[in-house]
Design an enzyme around this catalytic site. Structure first.
Site, PDB file in Angstrom:
ATOM      1  N   GLY A 104       0.816  -1.225   0.000  1.00  0.00           N
ATOM      2  CA  GLY A 104       0.000   0.000   0.000  1.00  0.00           C
ATOM      3  C   GLY A 104       0.840   1.260   0.000  1.00  0.00           C
ATOM      4  O   GLY A 104       2.062   1.225   0.105  1.00  0.00           O
ATOM      5  N   ARG A 107       3.758   5.941   2.140  1.00  0.00           N
ATOM      6  CA  ARG A 107       4.119   7.349   2.317  1.00  0.00           C
ATOM      7  C   ARG A 107       3.619   8.203   1.160  1.00  0.00           C
ATOM      8  O   ARG A 107       4.135   9.288   0.897  1.00  0.00           O
ATOM      9  CB  ARG A 107       5.616   7.504   2.467  1.00  0.00           C
ATOM     10  N   ASP A 139       8.160   5.466   8.559  1.00  0.00           N
ATOM     11  CA  ASP A 139       7.737   6.780   9.064  1.00  0.00           C
ATOM     12  C   ASP A 139       6.870   7.597   8.102  1.00  0.00           C
ATOM     13  O   ASP A 139       6.409   8.684   8.451  1.00  0.00           O
ATOM     14  CB  ASP A 139       8.964   7.604   9.472  1.00  0.00           C
ATOM     15  N   GLY A 140       6.683   7.101   6.879  1.00  0.00           N
ATOM     16  CA  GLY A 140       5.838   7.844   5.942  1.00  0.00           C
ATOM     17  C   GLY A 140       6.518   9.048   5.301  1.00  0.00           C
ATOM     18  O   GLY A 140       5.870   9.821   4.590  1.00  0.00           O
ATOM     19  N   ARG A 204      -1.444   0.011  -9.606  1.00  0.00           N
ATOM     20  CA  ARG A 204      -0.304  -0.844  -9.958  1.00  0.00           C
ATOM     21  C   ARG A 204      -0.745  -2.288 -10.178  1.00  0.00           C
ATOM     22  O   ARG A 204      -1.846  -2.663  -9.787  1.00  0.00           O
ATOM     23  CB  ARG A 204       0.701  -0.842  -8.782  1.00  0.00           C
ATOM     24  N   ASP A 280       4.541  -4.134  -7.237  1.00  0.00           N
ATOM     25  CA  ASP A 280       3.897  -2.933  -6.681  1.00  0.00           C
ATOM     26  C   ASP A 280       4.479  -1.672  -7.308  1.00  0.00           C
ATOM     27  O   ASP A 280       3.937  -0.583  -7.092  1.00  0.00           O
ATOM     28  CB  ASP A 280       4.063  -2.889  -5.160  1.00  0.00           C
ATOM     29  N   ASN A 281       5.556  -1.804  -8.066  1.00  0.00           N
ATOM     30  CA  ASN A 281       6.152  -0.650  -8.737  1.00  0.00           C
ATOM     31  C   ASN A 281       5.921  -0.686 -10.243  1.00  0.00           C
ATOM     32  O   ASN A 281       6.667  -0.069 -11.014  1.00  0.00           O
ATOM     33  CB  ASN A 281       7.659  -0.586  -8.441  1.00  0.00           C
TER      34      ASN A 281
HETATM   35  P1  AMP Z   1       9.313   0.866  -2.524  1.00  0.00           P
HETATM   36  O1  AMP Z   1      10.276  -0.284  -2.573  1.00  0.00           O
HETATM   37  O2  AMP Z   1       9.957   2.188  -2.218  1.00  0.00           O
HETATM   38  O3  AMP Z   1       8.414   0.932  -3.694  1.00  0.00           O
HETATM   39  O4  AMP Z   1       8.398   0.620  -1.244  1.00  0.00           O
HETATM   40  C1  AMP Z   1       7.776  -0.609  -0.925  1.00  0.00           C
HETATM   41  C2  AMP Z   1       6.719  -0.363   0.106  1.00  0.00           C
HETATM   42  O5  AMP Z   1       7.286   0.260   1.273  1.00  0.00           O
HETATM   43  C3  AMP Z   1       5.580   0.551  -0.336  1.00  0.00           C
HETATM   44  O6  AMP Z   1       4.404   0.075   0.253  1.00  0.00           O
HETATM   45  C4  AMP Z   1       5.979   1.886   0.250  1.00  0.00           C
HETATM   46  O7  AMP Z   1       4.881   2.736   0.462  1.00  0.00           O
HETATM   47  C5  AMP Z   1       6.611   1.468   1.571  1.00  0.00           C
HETATM   48  N1  AMP Z   1       7.570   2.462   2.073  1.00  0.00           N
HETATM   49  C6  AMP Z   1       8.808   2.756   1.577  1.00  0.00           C
HETATM   50  N2  AMP Z   1       9.382   3.715   2.318  1.00  0.00           N
HETATM   51  C7  AMP Z   1       8.519   4.075   3.282  1.00  0.00           C
HETATM   52  C8  AMP Z   1       8.529   5.027   4.359  1.00  0.00           C
HETATM   53  N3  AMP Z   1       9.562   5.811   4.590  1.00  0.00           N
HETATM   54  N4  AMP Z   1       7.430   5.104   5.123  1.00  0.00           N
HETATM   55  C9  AMP Z   1       6.369   4.308   4.928  1.00  0.00           C
HETATM   56  N5  AMP Z   1       6.297   3.394   3.953  1.00  0.00           N
HETATM   57  C10 AMP Z   1       7.353   3.269   3.140  1.00  0.00           C
HETATM   58 MG    MG Z   2       6.867   1.542  -4.516  1.00  0.00          MG
END
Ligand code: AMP
Ligand code: MG
Length: 528
Positions: A104, A107, A139-140, A204, A280-281
């Site tokens: 989900g 952030r 931390d979002g 996605r 998810d990307n």
């Molecule tokens: P990513 O690999 O950056 O696409 O992130 C994978 C998952 O981790 C997604 O659900 C992002 O929303 C979550 N995510 C990545 N970094 C953060 C963050 N700093 N705070 C909250 N969720 C994160």
């Molecule tokens: Mg992502």
């Protein structure tokens, strides 16, 4: 062109689809709903680093509005304008080949969907605007370095002609964020930032995988129907109230396959490595999304990945991207099986990936070489030999192809040697390249390719300027010291990547030696 306060919000996603009844940011599994309403977290001192005027125009926002005192507040999440209905989306995904369950928008907070010129809907999304129900243990937030990279690359890719989500603004928050950049126990405080991303849709592959994994066919169907009706009007689905027939879902999957193949072919054309092709990307629109530890090839190397988190298996290396896209499409198609019933039809749609990709990629290769079209029998071996030569020593992909357009004059290899890291061509490379050049020139002559047309074609497919890893880092260094001009200048250069820009040679030059191993200039972790 509208003012910020006059944007017309459509908000079809939140108006039409099932919402999570809970409005808190308590971390939780969200079932039976596609999104949760959330409010961005206020930040201390929002300040605009840079904005994209093309992106503003896209959503019908007068670019002069970016000078408003409250622009940075709105796009840091400190203030909502009338019509916004902020929410985060639920989705799942396969990460590095394994099902990861619910992920989900951890952030990302969507502010709403704006009606742009011509009626198109554009979703505005803040990245790094605070906790959501999907933040899990994180931390979002987002830090300046990764936000500069996302902002610049989104717009650079657009100007290169690569399908991508867009970026409207980059704002620093005035807050500090704790990050362990290399995951080595050395966490430190870094400046926080928020990027406003813009896309027709942020749905996605993983958005479909999540309800499918839970056996929630009704939710899966409502998302698919919404996406097909709002983002794929060309499929001619019947209006809401009338069921969408199975063959329309299959046609939709076929279109997603096609768009994804086109996107990856463009990445290969410009030397882009996404770095984290988890499902998810992967955008359902076939757009590049989620600019994390991505990178640009300097020396041509199909085995390269910028992502240190993937250094072991190098699953997401440059030369493997089309295979991964195919694998991801299989995950997506599997998720929508319940809507179609006919597994064979979906399998056939996904199996077409390889031939579509090859056709699109070889068409681009023809442009890169200045050929009117790609004749597999004659041009196939020519291309294979060229890429073999490019791996013989460290040869900058971008400079090589740009210089290949010429004009060549007496010594065609002279201009090409600008692409060599080190002391020019080594003897083995030189002789292979001389032989290749004569085949290439023979082929051009046989086809009667006119010189000016060839050069124009090549210069439209081979950029002079890409977002070299070290250029982004230099802009980040300046922004971290409070100087936004590095980001702004780089954006300006990247707005016209195919034009030689007098006085800006250094932006199209080789990576300097000091940047070879400097953190951020060569490799990156997922920490952002
Ligand atoms: P990513 O690999 O950056 O696409 O992130 C994978 C998952 O981790 C997604 O659900 C992002 O929303 C979550 N995510 C990545 N970094 C953060 C963050 N700093 N705070 C909250 N969720 C994160
Ligand atoms: Mg992502």
């Amino acid at each position: 062109m509208n003012s910020l306060l006059d944007l017309d919000f459509l908000n079809r996603f939140t108006r039409e689809l099932p919402a999570d009844p809970e409005n808190s940011t308590r971390p939780r599994e969200v079932t039976g709903a596609l999104f949760s309403r959330v409010t961005p977290t206020a930040v201390a001192a929002p300040e605009l680093v840079a904005g994209s005027k093309e992106c503003a125009a896209l959503i019908g926002l007068d670019p002069a509005e970016m000078d408003r005192a409250d622009f940075a507040s709105v796009f840091a999440g400190n203030a909502l304008v009338p019509g916004m209905d902020p929410f985060s989306m639920a989705y799942g995904g396969h990460q590095f080949g394994h099902w990861a369950g619910q992920l989900g928008d951890g952030r990302a907070i969507n502010l709403g969907e704006v009606r742009g010129p011509g009626g198109a809907g554009w979703t505005l999304q803040l990245k790094g605007a605070g906790m959501t129900p999907y933040s899990r243990s994180a931390d979002g937030l987002a830090v300046l370095r990764s936000s500069v990279r996302e902002f610049l690359c989104s717009e650079a890719m657009f100007h290169l002609g690569v399908p991508t989500t867009r970026a409207l603004s980059l704002v620093t928050t005035g807050d500090q964020v704790m990050r362990d950049m290399f995951y080595d126990g050395n966490a430190r405080l870094e400046p926080g930032a928020v990027v406003c991303r813009v896309a027709r849709s942020f749905v996605r592959f993983g958005s479909f995988e999540l309800p499918a994994s839970r056996g929630d066919e009704a939710l899966l169907r409502s998302l698919a129907d919404h996406v097909i009706r709002t983002s794929f009007p060309e499929l001619g689905a019947p209006p809401a109230g009338t069921p969408i027939p199975p063959e329309t879902y299959v046609a939709w999957v076929r279109e997603v396959v096609r768009r994804t193949a086109v996107m990856v072919a463009h990445w290969m054309r410009v030397g882009f490595v996404h770095g984290v092709m988890n499902t998810d990307n992967m955008s359902i629109l076939g757009e590049t999304i989620d600019y994390g530890p991505y990178g640009w090839l300097e020396g041509y190397d199909p085995g390269w990945t910028p992502n240190t988190t993937d250094a072991q298996g190098k699953r997401y290396r440059f030369g493997n991207q089309h295979q991964i896209a195919h694998w991801n499409l299989t995950r997506f198609a599997s998720a929508v099986v319940p809507l179609v019933g006919d597994v064979a039809a979906l399998q056939a749609a996904v199996d077409d990936f390889q031939s579509i990709y090859t056709e699109v990629w070889t068409g681009m290769l023809a442009s890169k070489l200045g050929l009117p079209e790609f004749d597999e029998e004659r041009d196939g071996p020519l291309a294979v030999e060229l890429f073999r030569i490019l791996e013989l020593q460290e040869i900058d992909m971008t400079i090589f192809f740009r210089e290949l357009a010429g004009p060549h004059g007496e010594d065609p290899l002279a201009a090409l040697s600008a692409a060599c890291y080190g002391d020019g061509f080594e003897p083995a490379t030189r002789s292979a390249l001389e032989a290749w050049m004569s085949s290439y020139q023979g082929r051009l002559a046989a086809l009667g390719v006119e010189e000016d047309a060839r050069r124009a074609r090549m210069n439209g497919a081979n950029p002079r300027y890409v977002l070299r890893n070290y250029l982004a880092q230099l802009a980040i260094d300046r922004a971290a010291k409070g100087d936004p001009d590095g980001v702004r200048e780089l954006l300006e250069v990247l707005r016209r990547p195919y034009e030689d820009q007098p006085g800006r040679d250094e932006y199209g030059a080789q990576r300097p030696e000091w940047a070879r191993h400097r953190p951020g200039c060569s490799t990156l972790s997922c920490s952002s």
